[in-house]
Design a protein around this motif. Structure first.
Motif, mmCIF file in Angstrom:
data_model
loop_
_atom_site.group_PDB
_atom_site.id
_atom_site.type_symbol
_atom_site.label_atom_id
_atom_site.label_comp_id
_atom_site.label_asym_id
_atom_site.label_seq_id
_atom_site.Cartn_x
_atom_site.Cartn_y
_atom_site.Cartn_z
ATOM 1 N N ASN A 40 -6.440 -1.266 18.122
ATOM 2 C CA ASN A 40 -5.923 -0.504 16.715
ATOM 3 C C ASN A 40 -5.354 -1.469 16.094
ATOM 4 N N GLU A 41 -5.803 -2.512 15.813
ATOM 5 C CA GLU A 41 -5.201 -3.477 14.828
ATOM 6 C C GLU A 41 -6.214 -3.190 13.486
ATOM 7 N N TRP A 42 -5.641 -2.254 12.839
ATOM 8 C CA TRP A 42 -6.455 -1.499 11.634
ATOM 9 C C TRP A 42 -6.258 -2.517 10.270
ATOM 10 N N HIS A 43 -5.377 -3.452 10.247
ATOM 11 C CA HIS A 43 -4.911 -4.161 9.030
ATOM 12 C C HIS A 43 -6.307 -5.208 9.087
ATOM 13 N N GLU A 44 -6.635 -5.630 10.204
ATOM 14 C CA GLU A 44 -7.837 -6.574 10.348
ATOM 15 C C GLU A 44 -9.229 -5.999 10.479
ATOM 16 N N GLY A 45 -9.153 -4.642 10.583
ATOM 17 C CA GLY A 45 -10.515 -4.097 10.901
ATOM 18 C C GLY A 45 -11.158 -4.242 11.971
ATOM 19 N N ILE A 56 -3.590 2.964 2.591
ATOM 20 C CA ILE A 56 -3.260 2.352 3.614
ATOM 21 C C ILE A 56 -3.658 0.889 3.779
ATOM 22 N N GLY A 57 -2.977 0.088 4.527
ATOM 23 C CA GLY A 57 -3.323 -1.382 4.690
ATOM 24 C C GLY A 57 -4.418 -1.593 5.581
ATOM 25 N N SER A 58 -5.596 -0.949 5.409
ATOM 26 C CA SER A 58 -6.800 -1.058 6.107
ATOM 27 C C SER A 58 -7.961 -0.711 5.272
ATOM 28 N N ARG A 59 -9.189 -1.215 5.542
ATOM 29 C CA ARG A 59 -10.772 -0.863 4.778
ATOM 30 C C ARG A 59 -11.154 0.379 5.817
ATOM 31 N N PHE A 60 -10.668 0.733 6.727
ATOM 32 C CA PHE A 60 -11.074 1.888 7.665
ATOM 33 C C PHE A 60 -9.995 2.811 7.541
ATOM 34 N N TYR A 61 -10.176 4.177 7.964
ATOM 35 C CA TYR A 61 -9.106 5.143 8.008
ATOM 36 C C TYR A 61 -9.182 5.727 9.355
ATOM 37 N N PRO A 62 -8.026 5.738 9.916
ATOM 38 C CA PRO A 62 -7.881 6.356 11.299
ATOM 39 C C PRO A 62 -8.254 7.951 11.547
ATOM 40 N N GLU A 63 -8.877 8.278 12.590
ATOM 41 C CA GLU A 63 -9.151 9.682 12.754
ATOM 42 C C GLU A 63 -7.750 10.540 12.800
ATOM 43 N N LEU A 64 -6.814 9.815 13.249
ATOM 44 C CA LEU A 64 -5.268 10.542 13.444
ATOM 45 C C LEU A 64 -4.569 10.406 12.420
ATOM 46 N N GLY A 65 -5.213 9.921 11.123
ATOM 47 C CA GLY A 65 -4.433 9.774 10.087
ATOM 48 C C GLY A 65 -3.409 8.496 10.164
ATOM 49 N N HIS A 79 0.950 -1.214 0.070
ATOM 50 C CA HIS A 79 -0.195 -0.143 0.123
ATOM 51 C C HIS A 79 0.936 1.299 -0.141
ATOM 52 N N ASN A 80 0.190 2.341 -0.359
ATOM 53 C CA ASN A 80 1.140 3.587 -0.644
ATOM 54 C C ASN A 80 0.438 4.505 0.237
ATOM 55 N N PRO A 81 0.795 5.020 1.514
ATOM 56 C CA PRO A 81 0.149 5.919 2.274
ATOM 57 C C PRO A 81 0.795 7.222 1.812
ATOM 58 N N PRO A 82 0.082 8.230 2.504
ATOM 59 C CA PRO A 82 -0.976 8.168 3.581
ATOM 60 C C PRO A 82 -2.531 8.156 2.814
ATOM 61 N N ASP A 83 -2.647 8.184 1.455
ATOM 62 C CA ASP A 83 -3.965 7.905 1.226
ATOM 63 C C ASP A 83 -4.275 6.576 1.038
ATOM 64 N N ASP A 138 -10.146 -7.918 6.612
ATOM 65 C CA ASP A 138 -8.686 -7.737 6.461
ATOM 66 C C ASP A 138 -8.416 -7.832 5.026
ATOM 67 N N THR A 139 -9.463 -7.636 4.287
ATOM 68 C CA THR A 139 -9.189 -7.814 2.761
ATOM 69 C C THR A 139 -8.203 -6.647 2.160
ATOM 70 N N SER A 140 -7.842 -5.676 2.704
ATOM 71 C CA SER A 140 -6.679 -4.780 2.380
ATOM 72 C C SER A 140 -5.350 -5.319 2.263
ATOM 73 N N ILE A 141 -5.129 -6.384 3.217
ATOM 74 C CA ILE A 141 -3.982 -7.195 3.086
ATOM 75 C C ILE A 141 -4.076 -8.564 2.633
ATOM 76 N N ARG A 142 -5.411 -9.267 2.840
ATOM 77 C CA ARG A 142 -5.664 -10.413 2.450
ATOM 78 C C ARG A 142 -7.024 -10.241 1.406
ATOM 79 N N PRO A 143 -6.751 -9.789 0.195
ATOM 80 C CA PRO A 143 -7.755 -9.807 -0.645
ATOM 81 C C PRO A 143 -8.745 -11.149 -0.839
ATOM 82 N N TRP A 144 -8.205 -12.363 -0.522
ATOM 83 C CA TRP A 144 -8.637 -13.630 -0.790
ATOM 84 C C TRP A 144 -9.539 -13.817 0.338
ATOM 85 N N ASN A 145 -9.629 -13.248 1.383
ATOM 86 C CA ASN A 145 -10.333 -13.631 2.915
ATOM 87 C C ASN A 145 -11.483 -13.102 2.919
#
Length: 442
Positions: free
Chosen positions: A379-384, A126-135, A120-124, A338-345
């Motif tokens: 805050n395990e953002w990768h797994e939502g 990121i490896g998450s399907r949600f986006y943190p309020e703190l960026g 993934h290519n932060p900041p826009d 967790d499909t941002s990092i495991r699209p098959w899951n």
């Protein structure tokens, strides 16, 4: 934490709560080459797509909402939340760490080749399907740590279970983080929070290295006022260690450390503690017992994924624990994706249903009368699985999920409500077990 690659022994566990309300996900059993975030995982109950298309959403980094201007109820030291300090950005770390998480391969090469590779290519992006309020924040940023402690305080969470690797070790996508522990302890103490340790499965972890780990943690951090200790029925105030992936080490190795006759025994020594094993399969119960563990936790926020994470089994697990004087610590979560990092899951996605999934998990946990309830996660953002504040965000090709129509602090508020409910109910049923403590001991 080395991101979870756990596979269930069975292909299906019935209909886990959350999927029955999402026919579009239930039907998504075939593999697809689509990796467009606007097309995959069509979970629209928390993201108003029409509104997203008609308005531009601006997210300011490191600005947190204040969920509770009024005084929260007392902290509940029997409510623990798993916390990750592995995030980094260029300002504090010289580069992005974890936000740029790579897309992980499936264990079947034929499935892997159907999906994209790369990071993934932060900041826009990121490896998450949600986006943190703190960026895309850094876990080294003192203001971020402080905001996290404020959020836990507002949610009446008493203890954070810090993901931990020994000094100079780290997960495969991160950097060493033990040097952050003093700051985390100091910031936690400011809000009367306590810190316990969630020991991760590093290479060659065994009874000997675990003895060294426990000695290191207690010697270095054990005198800090924020260091968590649990007062047992016998009146002993002991540190607590969650041991992730404990089942991958033979029970005899654990017995060397955790039984009084073991060759590396910590029992009845200055390093004695409560060790909590991860229960995945039903067969693990007796291995945990033979290993000398003091309790069981379930970690996964996916109802139906494992024996341990299935709500329908919690009463039976609690009964087993009561038989052998073990602590039962069910893990509840607000959802899973967790499909941002495991699209098959996508088949393991659990929809949040505007908080209903979370409240159902909490209700199931309370019914089991557990010693402690753990939350997966802060805050395990990768797994939502995060309860941390999240905000709406869209880019030219990504629409992030969010908590609307509720506020970014929805899951902190729900946690606060259930923390108080659990505190009151536990005070009643704990009397029957003659448990003595109502506060942690520092």
């Amino acid at each position: 934490m080395g991101l979870k690659m756990l596979r269930p022994n069975k292909a299906a566990f019935g209909d886990p709560f959350g999927l029955d309300l999402l026919p579009e996900i239930r039907q998504q059993t075939h593999l697809t080459k689509v990796f467009d975030s606007q097309k995959s995982d069509k979970i629209s109950s928390e993201t108003n797509i029409k509104n997203l298309k008609s308005e531009e959403i601006i997210v300011k980094a490191s600005v947190a909402s204040e969920p509770h201007p009024e005084e929260p109820p007392p902290l509940n030291y029997y409510l623990h939340v798993f916390y990750y300090s592995w995030y980094g950005n260029p300002q504090f770390d010289g580069k992005y760490i974890h936000w740029n998480h790579p897309v992980l391969s499936h264990w079947d090469p034929q499935i892997t080749k159907k999906y994209p590779k790369g990071k993934h290519n932060p900041p826009d992006d990121i490896g998450s399907r949600f986006y943190p309020e703190l960026g895309s924040y850094s876990s080294r940023d003192p203001s971020v740590i402080e905001t996290h402690m404020k959020q836990m305080y507002s949610a009446s969470i008493g203890v954070l279970a810090l993901s931990w690797y020994p000094p100079d070790l780290n997960d495969e996508n991160g950097e060493p983080t033990d040097n952050l522990v003093p700051t985390i302890l100091d910031k936690a103490h400011k809000y009367n929070l306590k810190v316990t340790f969630h020991i991760e499965p590093y290479k060659n972890r065994d009874d000997k290295t675990m003895y060294q780990n426990v000695k290191y943690i207690i010697d270095k951090y054990g005198n800090h006022p924020a260091f968590y200790r649990y007062k047992t029925k016998n009146g002993n105030a002991l540190p607590m260690f969650y041991v992730y992936d404990s089942y991958i080490t033979a029970s005899q190795k654990w017995a060397n450390l955790l039984t009084s006759s073991g060759s590396q025994s910590i029992r009845n020594s200055p390093y004695d503690a409560l060790f909590i094993a991860l229960l995945v399969d039903k067969k693990h119960r007796y291995r945990i017992l033979r290993g000398g563990f003091d309790g069981i936790y379930t970690y996964f926020a996916t109802n139906g994924f494992t024996y341990g994470s299935s709500y329908e089994n919690w009463a039976k697990i609690k009964y087993f624990c009561d038989q052998f004087d073990l602590m039962f610590i069910p893990s509840v979560g607000p959802g899973y994706i967790d499909t941002s990092i495991r699209p098959w899951n996508s088949h393991n996605t659990r929809n949040r249903i505007n908080g209903k999934y979370y409240e159902t998990a909490l209700s199931a946990a309370l019914q089991a009368h557990p010693s402690i309830i753990s939350i997966t996660s802060f805050n395990e953002w990768h797994e939502g699985t995060q309860i941390e504040s999240a905000v709406p965000k869209r880019t030219s090709n990504i629409v992030y999920l969010d908590y609307r129509p509720h506020k970014p602090s929805l899951y902190l508020e729900l946690t606060r409500k259930w923390s108080e409910k659990y505190r009151k109910e536990r005070a009643i049923y704990a009397l029957g077990h003659q448990e003595l403590s109502t506060q942690p001991v520092s």
